[in-house]
Design a protein around this motif. Structure first.
Motif, PDB file in Angstrom:
ATOM      1  N   HIS A   5       0.822  -1.197   0.000  1.00  0.00           N
ATOM      2  CA  HIS A   5       0.000   0.000   0.000  1.00  0.00           C
ATOM      3  C   HIS A   5       0.860   1.253   0.000  1.00  0.00           C
ATOM      4  N   GLN A   6       1.991   1.205   0.736  1.00  0.00           N
ATOM      5  CA  GLN A   6       2.910   2.369   0.742  1.00  0.00           C
ATOM      6  C   GLN A   6       3.491   2.601  -0.652  1.00  0.00           C
ATOM      7  N   LYS A   7       3.861   1.462  -1.305  1.00  0.00           N
ATOM      8  CA  LYS A   7       4.383   1.609  -2.663  1.00  0.00           C
ATOM      9  C   LYS A   7       3.334   2.198  -3.588  1.00  0.00           C
ATOM     10  N   TRP A  53       1.103   6.620  -6.556  1.00  0.00           N
ATOM     11  CA  TRP A  53      -0.014   7.541  -6.807  1.00  0.00           C
ATOM     12  C   TRP A  53       0.443   8.985  -6.681  1.00  0.00           C
ATOM     13  N   ASP A  54       1.295   9.244  -5.633  1.00  0.00           N
ATOM     14  CA  ASP A  54       1.813  10.597  -5.452  1.00  0.00           C
ATOM     15  C   ASP A  54       2.676  11.025  -6.644  1.00  0.00           C
ATOM     16  N   HIS A  55       3.475  10.037  -7.172  1.00  0.00           N
ATOM     17  CA  HIS A  55       4.318  10.347  -8.342  1.00  0.00           C
ATOM     18  C   HIS A  55       3.453  10.647  -9.564  1.00  0.00           C
ATOM     19  N   THR A  76       2.090  18.371 -13.464  1.00  0.00           N
ATOM     20  CA  THR A  76       3.049  18.925 -14.429  1.00  0.00           C
ATOM     21  C   THR A  76       2.451  18.953 -15.826  1.00  0.00           C
ATOM     22  N   LEU A  77       1.775  17.847 -16.180  1.00  0.00           N
ATOM     23  CA  LEU A  77       1.163  17.779 -17.514  1.00  0.00           C
ATOM     24  C   LEU A  77       0.051  18.807 -17.655  1.00  0.00           C
ATOM     25  N   ALA A  78      -0.665  19.048 -16.547  1.00  0.00           N
ATOM     26  CA  ALA A  78      -1.741  20.042 -16.612  1.00  0.00           C
ATOM     27  C   ALA A  78      -1.176  21.432 -16.856  1.00  0.00           C
TER      28      ALA A  78
END
Length: 271
Positions: free
Chosen positions: A31-33, A38-40, A47-49
């Motif tokens: 779940h941490q991974k 998800w955060d990445h 950034t794409l936005a």
């Protein structure tokens, strides 16, 4: 037995709890991974936005630029159409003049075709001449080969003649030596003949004296006749030797002349 059975159940439950704890620990790690991923992904989406907003703004600017360029291009195309219309009229006029030129060229083409026919006829005649020349060249080639073979034979003959000339030269040297020897012999014979002639003169003088004395005495006459006969026989022998020497000398002269002629002809052949 109940306590043992409970202990076994407790052990089983403890083992199961450990397995569950391990599974939960693994699930927490996963779940941490997933949260990190998800955060990445969230940061990447932000950034794409932002990049998308920038591209939209740039797209608006470029649309405005394209719109202005399109209007300018439309004006330029309108001007080009006008110019093309004027150029088309000029081309129509030029086409008319070219049509007249085409008619003139057609007439010239007819004349050129007639000239071409004449040239074709001349080319046929030249081809026939070339074939005839080829036949002559073939004939000359065969003659040249025959001449080459004759030249080789002449070279062989020249080599043989050179050898003959060398042999004749050696023979001539030998004959010259022999001639010189014969000249020496002839000189000696001439000297001897001169001595004999002097003796004959003396004998003639003595004969005259004896003839004078013959009138005086018959005995002296007989002796003088004997001496005269002896002198005549000696003179005859001398004359015979002289004639033989003269014949030998003439023969040698003839041989030398023949050798000189042969040498000159050989030198001419060599040249």
């Amino acid at each position: 037995s109940t306590i043992q059975h409970q202990r076994q159940e407790i052990q089983l439950l403890t083992a199961e709890l450990k397995d569950r704890d391990k599974e939960l620990s693994d699930m927490v790690v996963v779940h941490q991974k997933q949260l990190l991923a998800w955060d990445h992904d969230r940061q990447k989406m932000l950034t794409l936005a932002e990049r998308c907003n920038l591209l939209n703004n740039e797209l608006k600017k470029r649309n405005e630029i394209i719109k202005s360029l399109t209007q300018q291009k439309f004006k330029e195309m309108s001007q080009k159409v006008t110019d093309a219309t004027v150029h088309c009229r000029a081309l129509e006029e030029k086409n008319q003049s070219l049509h007249c030129s085409v008619l003139e060229l057609s007439a010239k083409t007819g004349r050129l075709q007639a000239r071409e026919q004449e040239l074709l006829t001349m080319l046929k005649l030249k081809d026939e001449a070339i074939l005839e020349t080829t036949d002559h060249i073939t004939e000359f080639t065969s003659k040249f080969r025959k001449l080459e073979s004759a030249l080789r034979a002449a070279k062989v003959e020249k080599f043989n003649l050179n050898r003959k000339i060398e042999d004749l030269a050696l023979r001539l040297k030998e004959l010259i030596v022999e001639r010189n020897k014969l000249k020496d012999d002839l000189c000696e014979k001439v000297k001897e003949n001169n001595k004999q002639e002097e003796e004959i003169i003396q004998l003639r003088q003595e004969n005259g004296c004896l003839r004078d004395e013959l009138v005086l005495t018959a005995e002296k006459a007989k002796s003088l006749e004997q001496l005269l006969e002896f002198a005549k026989s000696k003179q005859a022998r001398t004359n015979t030797e002289l004639e033989s020497l003269q014949q030998i000398y003439l023969k040698q002269q003839h041989d030398l002349q023949f050798l000189h002629v042969s040498l000159e002809s050989s030198q001419e052949l060599r040249q």
